[in-house]
Design a protein around this motif. Sequence first.
Motif, PDB file in Angstrom:
ATOM      1  N   MET A  11      33.830  -5.456  30.855  1.00 51.63           N
ATOM      2  CA  MET A  11      33.712  -6.569  31.776  1.00 51.63           C
ATOM      3  C   MET A  11      34.046  -7.883  31.094  1.00 51.63           C
ATOM      4  SD  MET A  11      30.536  -7.605  34.208  1.00 51.63           S
ATOM      5  CE  MET A  11      29.683  -8.425  32.873  1.00 51.63           C
ATOM      6  N   LEU A  12      33.707  -8.001  29.823  1.00 56.69           N
ATOM      7  CA  LEU A  12      34.075  -9.205  29.088  1.00 56.69           C
ATOM      8  C   LEU A  12      35.582  -9.387  29.078  1.00 56.69           C
ATOM      9  CD1 LEU A  12      31.694  -9.074  25.996  1.00 56.69           C
ATOM     10  CD2 LEU A  12      31.669 -10.769  27.810  1.00 56.69           C
ATOM     11  N   HIS A  92      35.439  -2.325  36.150  1.00 57.91           N
ATOM     12  CA  HIS A  92      34.108  -2.862  35.878  1.00 57.91           C
ATOM     13  C   HIS A  92      34.012  -4.328  36.304  1.00 57.91           C
ATOM     14  CE1 HIS A  92      33.029   0.777  33.885  1.00 57.91           C
ATOM     15  NE2 HIS A  92      33.858   0.595  32.874  1.00 57.91           N
ATOM     16  N   ARG A  93      34.827  -4.728  37.295  1.00 49.11           N
ATOM     17  CA  ARG A  93      34.816  -6.119  37.738  1.00 49.11           C
ATOM     18  C   ARG A  93      33.432  -6.499  38.276  1.00 49.11           C
ATOM     19  NH1 ARG A  93      38.080  -3.727  41.692  1.00 49.11           N
ATOM     20  NH2 ARG A  93      39.893  -4.452  40.545  1.00 49.11           N
ATOM     21  N   LYS A 110      27.187  -9.854  37.784  1.00 51.87           N
ATOM     22  CA  LYS A 110      27.193  -8.398  37.650  1.00 51.87           C
ATOM     23  C   LYS A 110      25.824  -7.943  37.152  1.00 51.87           C
ATOM     24  CE  LYS A 110      29.141  -4.219  37.123  1.00 51.87           C
ATOM     25  NZ  LYS A 110      29.762  -3.444  38.230  1.00 51.87           N
ATOM     26  N   HIS A 111      25.143  -7.108  37.969  1.00 54.51           N
ATOM     27  CA  HIS A 111      23.886  -6.510  37.524  1.00 54.51           C
ATOM     28  C   HIS A 111      24.235  -5.177  36.885  1.00 54.51           C
ATOM     29  CE1 HIS A 111      19.480  -5.199  38.471  1.00 54.51           C
ATOM     30  NE2 HIS A 111      19.603  -5.669  37.243  1.00 54.51           N
ATOM     31  N   MET A 183      24.663 -10.202  34.151  1.00 47.51           N
ATOM     32  CA  MET A 183      25.748 -10.921  33.496  1.00 47.51           C
ATOM     33  C   MET A 183      26.388 -11.890  34.489  1.00 47.51           C
ATOM     34  SD  MET A 183      25.605  -9.356  30.557  1.00 47.51           S
ATOM     35  CE  MET A 183      27.110  -9.947  29.775  1.00 47.51           C
ATOM     36  N   CYS A 184      26.527 -13.142  34.091  1.00 49.47           N
ATOM     37  CA  CYS A 184      27.128 -14.159  34.947  1.00 49.47           C
ATOM     38  C   CYS A 184      28.184 -14.915  34.135  1.00 49.47           C
ATOM     39  CB  CYS A 184      26.083 -15.153  35.451  1.00 49.47           C
ATOM     40  SG  CYS A 184      24.528 -14.417  36.000  1.00 49.47           S
ATOM     41  N   THR A 185      29.228 -15.370  34.806  1.00 50.19           N
ATOM     42  CA  THR A 185      30.271 -16.114  34.103  1.00 50.19           C
ATOM     43  C   THR A 185      30.807 -17.230  34.993  1.00 50.19           C
ATOM     44  OG1 THR A 185      30.995 -14.241  32.754  1.00 50.19           O
ATOM     45  CG2 THR A 185      32.562 -16.017  33.053  1.00 50.19           C
TER      46      THR A 185
END
Length: 219
Positions: A11-12, A92-93, A110-111, A183-185
């Motif tokens: 995902m990164l 994995h978006r 993303k949880h 995860m948040c971006t």
Amino acid sequence: MEHLDKKIVSMLHTVTAENTENDQSLIEHEGLNHAHGKEPFGQPLQRLMQIGGERLVFAQRHLLDERISITMPKSFRDMPIHEQRLKYPSHHRPDFIFTNDAGTINLTFKHTESPLQTEELDNFTDEMAQVVKQTQKLTEWFGHEVLEVGDYRIGYCEFMTPVWNARVYNLSFFTVLEGRALMCTFNCTDEEMVTWKPMAHSMLLTLKIESERKESNPL
């Protein structure tokens, strides 16, 4: 790096999926690692704000069956699936992707399935910083830290990545939701960074875990 499973690392890569080969050297602000010091990380958001010559209305938005909430511009739209597939090609978006009309400013959530407890967040944040530095084509590293935000702890990594002939500002932040990593971006172009970096900080500080809200108000 036991916490960082393949899905998180994958995902990164979706965050900087448009990155191209670039020979720019990394500028690392070592003094900023864990050192925002006594300076406020962000300022409180107002409901109506003038940003980059545009009047924006900010409002709280609930996600993940109202288990979390965050304040963002009301004008941010859900990114259509065809745009998601272009910008975040990995399977994995993120679960949720919000963007401005031009598609140049993005906020994702993303949880993950990765187990994480609050007391592990410091190590998790350090591991994230290592993985980002090792796997991304970085041009600038601003730092990483764990913040105390009310009753919550939120870790973040802040950096720049190359994309075509420009750069992208990234603020990746993460916390614990029901024993798993959330995860948040936030990302935007380097041209928008001067205006939107402070807004990204302020939006991070509005992230709340709303599990109690859901339990007291069942659907």
